[in-house]
Design a protein around this motif. Structure first.
Motif, mmCIF file in Angstrom:
data_model
loop_
_atom_site.group_PDB
_atom_site.id
_atom_site.type_symbol
_atom_site.label_atom_id
_atom_site.label_comp_id
_atom_site.label_asym_id
_atom_site.label_seq_id
_atom_site.Cartn_x
_atom_site.Cartn_y
_atom_site.Cartn_z
ATOM 1 N N GLY A 1 0.812 -1.215 0.000
ATOM 2 C CA GLY A 1 0.000 0.000 0.000
ATOM 3 C C GLY A 1 0.840 1.256 0.000
ATOM 4 O O GLY A 1 0.501 2.246 -0.659
ATOM 5 N N GLY A 2 1.950 1.243 0.721
ATOM 6 C CA GLY A 2 2.854 2.391 0.729
ATOM 7 C C GLY A 2 3.471 2.639 -0.633
ATOM 8 O O GLY A 2 3.572 3.782 -1.087
ATOM 9 N N VAL A 3 3.866 1.579 -1.320
ATOM 10 C CA VAL A 3 4.443 1.726 -2.656
ATOM 11 C C VAL A 3 3.402 2.255 -3.635
ATOM 12 O O VAL A 3 3.682 3.151 -4.431
ATOM 13 C CB VAL A 3 5.030 0.381 -3.137
ATOM 14 N N ILE A 4 2.193 1.734 -3.560
ATOM 15 C CA ILE A 4 1.126 2.215 -4.438
ATOM 16 C C ILE A 4 0.833 3.680 -4.153
ATOM 17 O O ILE A 4 0.650 4.484 -5.067
ATOM 18 C CB ILE A 4 -0.132 1.339 -4.273
ATOM 19 N N TRP A 5 0.799 4.056 -2.878
ATOM 20 C CA TRP A 5 0.524 5.451 -2.506
ATOM 21 C C TRP A 5 1.574 6.392 -3.088
ATOM 22 O O TRP A 5 1.253 7.448 -3.617
ATOM 23 C CB TRP A 5 0.473 5.583 -0.985
ATOM 24 N N VAL A 6 2.833 6.006 -2.986
ATOM 25 C CA VAL A 6 3.917 6.880 -3.430
ATOM 26 C C VAL A 6 3.783 7.206 -4.921
ATOM 27 O O VAL A 6 4.017 8.331 -5.337
ATOM 28 C CB VAL A 6 5.278 6.225 -3.122
ATOM 29 N N PHE A 7 3.397 6.250 -5.711
ATOM 30 C CA PHE A 7 3.300 6.490 -7.143
ATOM 31 C C PHE A 7 1.909 6.946 -7.588
ATOM 32 O O PHE A 7 1.728 7.292 -8.753
ATOM 33 C CB PHE A 7 3.724 5.246 -7.919
ATOM 34 N N ALA A 8 0.948 6.976 -6.684
ATOM 35 C CA ALA A 8 -0.402 7.400 -7.047
ATOM 36 C C ALA A 8 -0.638 8.890 -6.826
ATOM 37 O O ALA A 8 -1.500 9.474 -7.487
ATOM 38 C CB ALA A 8 -1.433 6.603 -6.257
ATOM 39 N N VAL A 9 0.085 9.510 -5.916
ATOM 40 C CA VAL A 9 -0.152 10.924 -5.614
ATOM 41 C C VAL A 9 0.481 11.810 -6.688
ATOM 42 O O VAL A 9 1.312 11.373 -7.476
ATOM 43 C CB VAL A 9 0.372 11.306 -4.211
ATOM 44 N N ARG A 10 0.084 13.089 -6.681
ATOM 45 C CA ARG A 10 0.510 14.013 -7.735
ATOM 46 C C ARG A 10 1.974 14.419 -7.670
ATOM 47 O O ARG A 10 2.584 14.665 -8.694
ATOM 48 C CB ARG A 10 -0.346 15.272 -7.681
ATOM 49 N N LEU B 1 5.009 13.389 2.492
ATOM 50 C CA LEU B 1 4.143 13.862 3.575
ATOM 51 C C LEU B 1 3.112 12.813 3.968
ATOM 52 O O LEU B 1 2.794 12.652 5.150
ATOM 53 C CB LEU B 1 3.447 15.164 3.163
ATOM 54 N N GLY B 2 2.588 12.089 3.002
ATOM 55 C CA GLY B 2 1.642 11.019 3.306
ATOM 56 C C GLY B 2 2.276 9.896 4.106
ATOM 57 O O GLY B 2 1.685 9.373 5.056
ATOM 58 N N LEU B 3 3.487 9.523 3.720
ATOM 59 C CA LEU B 3 4.195 8.491 4.482
ATOM 60 C C LEU B 3 4.472 8.948 5.906
ATOM 61 O O LEU B 3 4.334 8.178 6.860
ATOM 62 C CB LEU B 3 5.501 8.120 3.777
ATOM 63 N N ALA B 4 4.855 10.211 6.052
ATOM 64 C CA ALA B 4 5.132 10.739 7.388
ATOM 65 C C ALA B 4 3.868 10.822 8.229
ATOM 66 O O ALA B 4 3.902 10.555 9.441
ATOM 67 C CB ALA B 4 5.772 12.121 7.281
ATOM 68 N N ALA B 5 2.740 11.160 7.609
ATOM 69 C CA ALA B 5 1.482 11.249 8.347
ATOM 70 C C ALA B 5 1.030 9.886 8.856
ATOM 71 O O ALA B 5 0.451 9.781 9.940
ATOM 72 C CB ALA B 5 0.400 11.860 7.451
ATOM 73 N N VAL B 6 1.289 8.846 8.102
ATOM 74 C CA VAL B 6 0.926 7.500 8.548
ATOM 75 C C VAL B 6 1.943 6.968 9.552
ATOM 76 O O VAL B 6 1.592 6.241 10.483
ATOM 77 C CB VAL B 6 0.793 6.553 7.333
#
Length: 93
Positions: free
Chosen positions: A60-69, A76-81
């Motif tokens: 999920g973290g890998v998908i998130w990193v490449f899905a955001v703009r 920032l998303g990784l740090a927030a989680v």
């Protein structure tokens, strides 16, 4: 702008996302696997739950990193989680 600077400006965000996916995803998975020990379940069950959940969290973290703009939003998303996971893992350490 020189061709080297242009190429660095184009490749830099991609390299940042790759680093975020590799190391940020791993950090999230590791924190989650330790944070599960803070749950009110038996230790062996918490270890197994943390190990199994870490695979899904890493993916999920890998998908998130490449899905955001942008790469900044990825970090920032990784740090927030990671912040609440670190707080939960801190109680176990």
């Amino acid at each position: 702008m020189s061709s080297v600077a242009h190429r660095a400006a184009r490749v830099g965000p991609l390299l940042s996302r790759i680093v975020a996916a590799l190391f940020g995803g791993y950090a999230l998975a590791a924190l989650a696997s330790v944070a599960v020990l803070a749950l009110p379940i038996s230790k062996p069950q918490a270890v197994i739950t943390g190990m199994l959940a870490s695979f899904a969290i890493y993916a999920g973290g890998v998908i998130w990193v490449f899905a955001v703009r942008s790469a900044l939003r990825a970090w920032l998303g990784l740090a927030a989680v990671a912040a609440p996971l670190l707080a939960a893992a801190w109680t176990v350490w």
